[in-house]
Design an enzyme around this catalytic site. Structure first.
Site, mmCIF file in Angstrom:
data_model
loop_
_atom_site.group_PDB
_atom_site.id
_atom_site.type_symbol
_atom_site.label_atom_id
_atom_site.label_comp_id
_atom_site.label_asym_id
_atom_site.label_seq_id
_atom_site.Cartn_x
_atom_site.Cartn_y
_atom_site.Cartn_z
ATOM 1 N N ASP A 183 0.857 -1.189 0.000
ATOM 2 C CA ASP A 183 0.000 0.000 0.000
ATOM 3 C C ASP A 183 0.892 1.238 0.000
ATOM 4 O OD1 ASP A 183 -2.474 1.503 0.167
ATOM 5 O OD2 ASP A 183 -1.948 1.949 2.238
ATOM 6 N N SER A 184 0.297 2.368 -0.378
ATOM 7 C CA SER A 184 1.035 3.625 -0.346
ATOM 8 C C SER A 184 1.439 3.984 1.088
ATOM 9 C CB SER A 184 0.168 4.747 -0.908
ATOM 10 O OG SER A 184 -1.011 4.859 -0.140
ATOM 11 N N TYR A 222 -0.809 8.625 -2.440
ATOM 12 C CA TYR A 222 -0.753 8.461 -3.885
ATOM 13 C C TYR A 222 -1.988 9.060 -4.563
ATOM 14 C CZ TYR A 222 2.915 4.739 -3.904
ATOM 15 O OH TYR A 222 4.071 4.015 -3.803
ATOM 16 N N GLY A 223 -3.046 9.289 -3.783
ATOM 17 C CA GLY A 223 -4.387 9.545 -4.321
ATOM 18 C C GLY A 223 -4.516 10.684 -5.316
ATOM 19 N N CYS A 277 -4.254 -1.433 -2.276
ATOM 20 C CA CYS A 277 -4.399 0.010 -2.452
ATOM 21 C C CYS A 277 -5.229 0.199 -3.716
ATOM 22 C CB CYS A 277 -3.015 0.636 -2.623
ATOM 23 S SG CYS A 277 -3.039 2.391 -3.024
ATOM 24 N N ASN A 278 -6.360 0.861 -3.573
ATOM 25 C CA ASN A 278 -7.240 1.055 -4.736
ATOM 26 C C ASN A 278 -6.599 1.957 -5.775
ATOM 27 O OD1 ASN A 278 -10.187 -0.071 -4.086
ATOM 28 N ND2 ASN A 278 -9.183 0.567 -2.207
ATOM 29 N N THR A 279 -5.894 2.981 -5.310
ATOM 30 C CA THR A 279 -5.279 3.928 -6.237
ATOM 31 C C THR A 279 -4.256 3.204 -7.109
ATOM 32 O OG1 THR A 279 -5.555 5.567 -4.491
ATOM 33 C CG2 THR A 279 -4.163 6.182 -6.347
ATOM 34 N N GLU A 289 -3.702 9.564 7.781
ATOM 35 C CA GLU A 289 -2.245 9.358 7.893
ATOM 36 C C GLU A 289 -1.662 10.230 9.011
ATOM 37 O OE1 GLU A 289 0.385 7.708 5.722
ATOM 38 O OE2 GLU A 289 -1.235 6.352 5.191
ATOM 39 N N CYS A 294 -11.237 2.688 -0.648
ATOM 40 C CA CYS A 294 -9.865 3.080 -0.301
ATOM 41 C C CYS A 294 -9.568 2.353 0.996
ATOM 42 C CB CYS A 294 -9.770 4.591 -0.090
ATOM 43 S SG CYS A 294 -8.172 5.115 0.596
ATOM 44 N N THR A 295 -8.405 1.707 1.045
ATOM 45 C CA THR A 295 -8.121 0.835 2.189
ATOM 46 C C THR A 295 -7.831 1.607 3.474
ATOM 47 O OG1 THR A 295 -5.828 0.656 1.410
ATOM 48 C CG2 THR A 295 -7.368 -1.076 0.740
ATOM 49 N N HIS A 296 -7.721 2.927 3.386
ATOM 50 C CA HIS A 296 -7.586 3.734 4.604
ATOM 51 C C HIS A 296 -8.934 3.971 5.294
ATOM 52 C CE1 HIS A 296 -3.625 4.804 3.020
ATOM 53 N NE2 HIS A 296 -3.364 5.500 4.113
HETATM 54 N N1 DGL Z 1 -4.985 3.072 0.582
HETATM 55 C C1 DGL Z 1 -4.915 3.755 -0.667
HETATM 56 C C2 DGL Z 1 -6.135 3.415 -1.520
HETATM 57 O O1 DGL Z 1 -6.774 2.394 -1.257
HETATM 58 C C3 DGL Z 1 -4.676 5.181 -0.332
HETATM 59 C C4 DGL Z 1 -4.373 6.086 -1.219
HETATM 60 C C5 DGL Z 1 -3.440 7.220 -1.086
HETATM 61 O O2 DGL Z 1 -2.252 6.990 -0.850
HETATM 62 O O3 DGL Z 1 -3.920 8.320 -1.339
HETATM 63 O O4 DGL Z 1 -6.461 4.070 -2.478
#
Ligand code: DGL
Length: 277
Positions: free
Chosen positions: A10-11, A42-43, A73-75, A158, A192-194
Protein backbone atom coordinates in the site's frame (compact mmCIF):
# COMPACT_ATOMS: atom_id res chain seq x y z
CA UNK A 1 13.78 -21.53 6.33
CA UNK A 2 11.84 -21.53 3.10
CA UNK A 3 10.63 -17.93 2.75
CA UNK A 4 8.19 -17.01 0.02
CA UNK A 5 5.72 -14.68 1.70
CA UNK A 6 2.64 -13.18 0.12
CA UNK A 7 3.47 -9.52 -0.51
CA UNK A 8 0.95 -6.88 0.52
CA UNK A 9 1.55 -3.37 -0.77
CA UNK A 10 0.00 0.00 0.00
CA UNK A 11 1.03 3.62 -0.35
CA UNK A 12 1.04 3.84 3.46
CA UNK A 13 -0.92 2.29 6.30
CA UNK A 14 -4.26 1.51 4.61
CA UNK A 15 -3.25 -1.91 3.31
CA UNK A 16 -2.86 -3.05 6.90
CA UNK A 17 -6.68 -3.11 7.13
CA UNK A 18 -6.58 -5.66 4.30
CA UNK A 19 -3.64 -7.64 5.69
CA UNK A 20 -5.45 -7.86 9.02
CA UNK A 21 -8.43 -9.66 7.44
CA UNK A 22 -6.33 -11.74 5.02
CA UNK A 23 -4.08 -13.00 7.82
CA UNK A 24 -7.10 -13.75 10.02
CA UNK A 25 -8.68 -15.90 7.30
CA UNK A 26 -5.43 -17.45 6.01
CA UNK A 27 -3.10 -17.46 9.05
CA UNK A 28 -0.81 -20.24 7.82
CA UNK A 29 0.95 -18.15 5.15
CA UNK A 30 3.92 -15.82 5.57
CA UNK A 31 3.17 -12.17 4.79
CA UNK A 32 5.48 -9.30 3.91
CA UNK A 33 3.89 -5.86 4.06
CA UNK A 34 5.39 -2.83 2.33
CA UNK A 35 4.08 0.68 3.03
CA UNK A 36 5.50 3.44 0.84
CA UNK A 37 4.92 6.00 3.60
CA UNK A 38 7.75 8.24 2.37
CA UNK A 39 5.78 8.99 -0.80
CA UNK A 40 2.19 8.66 0.40
CA UNK A 41 -0.49 9.72 -0.33
CA UNK A 42 -0.75 8.46 -3.89
CA UNK A 43 -4.39 9.54 -4.32
CA UNK A 44 -3.78 12.83 -6.12
CA UNK A 45 -0.69 11.79 -8.12
CA UNK A 46 -0.57 11.24 -11.88
CA UNK A 47 -0.95 7.86 -13.57
CA UNK A 48 2.74 7.80 -14.48
CA UNK A 49 3.90 8.58 -10.95
CA UNK A 50 1.60 6.02 -9.30
CA UNK A 51 2.73 3.44 -11.85
CA UNK A 52 6.44 4.13 -11.27
CA UNK A 53 6.16 4.13 -7.46
CA UNK A 54 4.01 1.01 -7.39
CA UNK A 55 6.28 -0.82 -9.83
CA UNK A 56 9.34 -0.11 -7.67
CA UNK A 57 7.59 -1.44 -4.59
CA UNK A 58 6.31 -4.54 -6.37
CA UNK A 59 9.85 -5.30 -7.60
CA UNK A 60 11.13 -4.87 -4.06
CA UNK A 61 8.63 -7.47 -2.86
CA UNK A 62 9.57 -9.84 -5.68
CA UNK A 63 13.26 -9.41 -4.76
CA UNK A 64 12.37 -10.31 -1.18
CA UNK A 65 11.00 -13.65 -2.39
CA UNK A 66 7.26 -12.94 -2.77
CA UNK A 67 5.76 -15.00 -5.60
CA UNK A 68 2.44 -13.16 -5.29
CA UNK A 69 1.87 -9.47 -4.53
CA UNK A 70 -1.50 -7.96 -3.63
CA UNK A 71 -1.89 -4.25 -4.33
CA UNK A 72 -3.91 -3.52 -1.17
CA UNK A 73 -4.40 0.01 -2.45
CA UNK A 74 -7.24 1.05 -4.74
CA UNK A 75 -5.28 3.93 -6.24
CA UNK A 76 -2.43 1.62 -7.26
CA UNK A 77 -4.89 -1.04 -8.42
CA UNK A 78 -6.69 1.56 -10.56
CA UNK A 79 -3.65 3.30 -11.99
CA UNK A 80 -0.79 0.81 -12.06
CA UNK A 81 -2.00 -2.80 -11.99
CA UNK A 82 -2.84 -3.23 -15.65
CA UNK A 83 0.39 -1.62 -16.87
CA UNK A 84 2.47 -3.74 -14.49
CA UNK A 85 0.69 -6.88 -15.68
CA UNK A 86 0.98 -6.00 -19.37
CA UNK A 87 4.41 -4.31 -19.54
CA UNK A 88 6.48 -5.64 -16.66
CA UNK A 89 5.29 -9.10 -15.68
CA UNK A 90 5.58 -10.42 -19.23
CA UNK A 91 9.36 -9.88 -19.04
CA UNK A 92 9.72 -11.64 -15.70
CA UNK A 93 9.56 -15.13 -14.23
CA UNK A 94 6.17 -16.42 -15.46
CA UNK A 95 5.35 -17.74 -12.00
CA UNK A 96 5.13 -14.22 -10.48
CA UNK A 97 1.70 -12.62 -10.06
CA UNK A 98 0.28 -9.24 -9.01
CA UNK A 99 -3.39 -8.88 -8.03
CA UNK A 100 -5.44 -5.82 -7.10
CA UNK A 101 -8.40 -5.09 -4.86
CA UNK A 102 -10.86 -3.49 -7.29
CA UNK A 103 -11.96 -6.49 -9.33
CA UNK A 104 -12.69 -8.82 -6.37
CA UNK A 105 -14.73 -6.06 -4.74
CA UNK A 106 -16.59 -5.15 -7.95
CA UNK A 107 -17.50 -8.80 -8.48
CA UNK A 108 -19.57 -8.99 -5.28
CA UNK A 109 -20.76 -5.45 -4.52
CA UNK A 110 -24.01 -5.75 -6.49
CA UNK A 111 -25.20 -8.63 -4.31
CA UNK A 112 -25.46 -6.30 -1.31
CA UNK A 113 -27.81 -3.79 -2.95
CA UNK A 114 -31.58 -4.11 -3.28
CA UNK A 115 -32.16 -0.69 -4.91
CA UNK A 116 -29.47 -1.29 -7.55
CA UNK A 117 -27.80 2.00 -6.57
CA UNK A 118 -24.31 1.70 -5.16
CA UNK A 119 -22.02 4.46 -3.90
CA UNK A 120 -18.23 4.35 -4.02
CA UNK A 121 -16.05 6.58 -1.87
CA UNK A 122 -12.43 6.74 -3.00
CA UNK A 123 -9.39 8.87 -3.68
CA UNK A 124 -9.46 11.36 -6.54
CA UNK A 125 -7.26 9.00 -8.56
CA UNK A 126 -9.51 5.99 -8.07
CA UNK A 127 -12.66 7.98 -8.90
CA UNK A 128 -11.21 9.65 -12.01
CA UNK A 129 -9.90 6.32 -13.32
CA UNK A 130 -13.51 5.12 -13.63
CA UNK A 131 -12.32 1.64 -12.60
CA UNK A 132 -15.22 0.89 -10.26
CA UNK A 133 -18.08 1.76 -12.66
CA UNK A 134 -16.30 -0.20 -15.41
CA UNK A 135 -15.56 -3.28 -13.30
CA UNK A 136 -18.94 -3.33 -11.50
CA UNK A 137 -20.69 -2.98 -14.89
CA UNK A 138 -19.05 -6.20 -16.10
CA UNK A 139 -20.69 -8.30 -13.37
CA UNK A 140 -23.76 -6.17 -12.60
CA UNK A 141 -24.77 -4.28 -15.76
CA UNK A 142 -27.98 -3.00 -14.15
CA UNK A 143 -26.37 -1.55 -11.05
CA UNK A 144 -25.96 2.24 -11.07
CA UNK A 145 -22.66 3.39 -9.57
CA UNK A 146 -22.25 6.84 -8.00
CA UNK A 147 -18.78 7.98 -6.98
CA UNK A 148 -17.42 10.62 -4.65
CA UNK A 149 -13.77 11.59 -4.31
CA UNK A 150 -12.67 12.27 -0.72
CA UNK A 151 -9.25 13.92 -1.11
CA UNK A 152 -8.99 15.07 2.51
CA UNK A 153 -9.56 11.70 4.16
CA UNK A 154 -6.21 9.97 3.59
CA UNK A 155 -4.20 12.99 4.85
CA UNK A 156 -6.44 13.16 7.96
CA UNK A 157 -6.00 9.45 8.62
CA UNK A 158 -2.25 9.36 7.89
CA UNK A 159 -1.83 12.25 10.35
CA UNK A 160 -3.93 10.55 13.03
CA UNK A 161 -6.59 13.28 12.91
CA UNK A 162 -9.43 10.95 11.93
CA UNK A 163 -11.14 11.17 15.30
CA UNK A 164 -11.01 14.96 15.59
CA UNK A 165 -13.52 17.65 14.57
CA UNK A 166 -11.71 18.24 11.26
CA UNK A 167 -12.59 14.70 10.29
CA UNK A 168 -16.27 15.26 11.12
CA UNK A 169 -16.37 18.26 8.84
CA UNK A 170 -14.91 16.43 5.84
CA UNK A 171 -16.78 13.18 6.44
CA UNK A 172 -20.11 15.00 6.50
CA UNK A 173 -19.23 17.00 3.39
CA UNK A 174 -18.26 14.06 1.18
CA UNK A 175 -20.97 11.72 2.43
CA UNK A 176 -23.64 14.35 1.76
CA UNK A 177 -22.21 15.03 -1.71
CA UNK A 178 -22.46 11.32 -2.51
CA UNK A 179 -26.02 10.90 -1.20
CA UNK A 180 -27.20 14.00 -3.07
CA UNK A 181 -26.28 12.28 -6.33
CA UNK A 182 -28.96 9.58 -5.81
CA UNK A 183 -31.13 9.31 -2.69
CA UNK A 184 -31.79 5.61 -3.34
CA UNK A 185 -28.21 4.52 -2.67
CA UNK A 186 -28.41 1.63 -0.18
CA UNK A 187 -24.84 0.31 -0.30
CA UNK A 188 -21.64 2.31 0.03
CA UNK A 189 -18.24 0.83 -0.66
CA UNK A 190 -15.21 2.22 1.10
CA UNK A 191 -13.07 2.11 -2.05
CA UNK A 192 -9.86 3.08 -0.30
CA UNK A 193 -8.12 0.83 2.19
CA UNK A 194 -7.59 3.73 4.60
CA UNK A 195 -11.28 4.49 5.02
CA UNK A 196 -12.28 1.69 7.43
CA UNK A 197 -10.81 3.94 10.16
CA UNK A 198 -13.58 6.45 9.42
CA UNK A 199 -16.36 3.88 9.17
CA UNK A 200 -18.14 4.86 12.42
CA UNK A 201 -18.14 8.53 11.47
CA UNK A 202 -19.30 7.79 7.93
CA UNK A 203 -22.23 5.76 9.26
CA UNK A 204 -23.21 8.67 11.56
CA UNK A 205 -23.96 10.85 8.55
CA UNK A 206 -25.98 8.23 6.69
CA UNK A 207 -29.53 6.92 7.07
CA UNK A 208 -29.44 3.75 9.20
CA UNK A 209 -30.57 1.51 6.31
CA UNK A 210 -27.51 2.36 4.19
CA UNK A 211 -24.90 -0.36 4.43
CA UNK A 212 -21.22 0.57 4.50
CA UNK A 213 -18.82 -2.07 3.19
CA UNK A 214 -15.07 -2.34 3.77
CA UNK A 215 -12.88 -4.38 1.44
CA UNK A 216 -10.76 -6.38 3.89
CA UNK A 217 -13.01 -9.41 4.25
CA UNK A 218 -13.98 -9.35 0.57
CA UNK A 219 -10.33 -9.38 -0.51
CA UNK A 220 -9.50 -12.11 2.01
CA UNK A 221 -12.26 -14.39 0.66
CA UNK A 222 -11.18 -13.67 -2.89
CA UNK A 223 -7.54 -14.54 -2.13
CA UNK A 224 -8.63 -17.79 -0.51
CA UNK A 225 -10.58 -18.65 -3.63
CA UNK A 226 -7.67 -17.64 -5.89
CA UNK A 227 -5.21 -19.87 -4.02
CA UNK A 228 -7.70 -22.73 -4.19
CA UNK A 229 -8.05 -22.29 -7.96
CA UNK A 230 -4.28 -21.90 -8.47
CA UNK A 231 -2.56 -24.78 -6.63
CA UNK A 232 0.71 -24.01 -8.45
CA UNK A 233 0.78 -20.59 -6.69
CA UNK A 234 -0.54 -21.95 -3.41
CA UNK A 235 2.39 -24.40 -3.29
CA UNK A 236 4.92 -21.62 -3.92
CA UNK A 237 3.72 -19.57 -0.91
CA UNK A 238 5.57 -20.52 2.27
CA UNK A 239 3.57 -21.39 5.36
CA UNK A 240 5.39 -20.54 8.58
CA UNK A 241 2.82 -18.03 9.84
CA UNK A 242 5.27 -15.08 9.91
CA UNK A 243 4.42 -11.39 9.38
CA UNK A 244 7.07 -8.79 8.46
CA UNK A 245 6.51 -5.11 7.89
CA UNK A 246 8.60 -2.77 5.74
CA UNK A 247 8.22 0.98 5.44
CA UNK A 248 10.05 3.42 3.19
CA UNK A 249 9.82 6.05 5.97
CA UNK A 250 10.65 6.25 9.66
CA UNK A 251 10.03 2.97 11.51
CA UNK A 252 9.22 4.50 14.93
CA UNK A 253 6.51 6.61 13.40
CA UNK A 254 5.22 3.65 11.40
CA UNK A 255 5.04 1.40 14.47
CA UNK A 256 3.13 4.05 16.45
CA UNK A 257 0.46 4.53 13.77
CA UNK A 258 0.30 1.06 12.28
CA UNK A 259 -1.34 -0.64 15.25
CA UNK A 260 -4.49 1.48 14.72
CA UNK A 261 -4.84 -0.05 11.27
CA UNK A 262 -3.58 -3.55 11.98
CA UNK A 263 -5.35 -3.99 15.30
CA UNK A 264 -2.25 -5.10 17.22
CA UNK A 265 1.30 -3.88 17.92
CA UNK A 266 3.99 -4.50 15.34
CA UNK A 267 7.67 -3.72 14.64
CA UNK A 268 8.66 -2.56 11.19
CA UNK A 269 11.96 -2.46 9.32
CA UNK A 270 13.11 0.36 7.07
CA UNK A 271 13.50 -0.41 3.40
CA UNK A 272 15.04 1.71 0.68
CA UNK A 273 13.80 1.56 -2.83
CA UNK A 274 15.10 3.49 -5.83
CA UNK A 275 14.49 7.25 -5.62
CA UNK A 276 13.44 7.11 -1.97
CA UNK A 277 16.02 8.59 0.39
N1 DGL B 1 -4.99 3.07 0.58
C1 DGL B 1 -4.92 3.75 -0.67
C2 DGL B 1 -6.14 3.42 -1.52
O1 DGL B 1 -6.77 2.39 -1.26
C3 DGL B 1 -4.68 5.18 -0.33
C4 DGL B 1 -4.37 6.09 -1.22
C5 DGL B 1 -3.44 7.22 -1.09
O2 DGL B 1 -2.25 6.99 -0.85
O3 DGL B 1 -3.92 8.32 -1.34
O4 DGL B 1 -6.46 4.07 -2.48
Amino acid sequence: MDNHPIGIFDSGYGGLTVLREVAALLPQYDYLYLGDNARSPYGTRSFQTVYEYTRECVFKLFDAGCPLVILACNTASAKALRTIQQKDLVKMDPKLRVLGVIRPTAEVIGTYSTTGKVGVLGTTGTVLSGSYPIEIGKTFPNVEVYQQACPMWVPLIENNEHQGPGADHFVKEYVEQLMEQAPGIDTILLGCTHYPLLEDKIQQYLPAQVRVLSQGTIVAESLKDYLHRHPEMEQLCSKNGTRRFLTTDDTTNFDEHASIFFGSELRSEHCSIPHVS
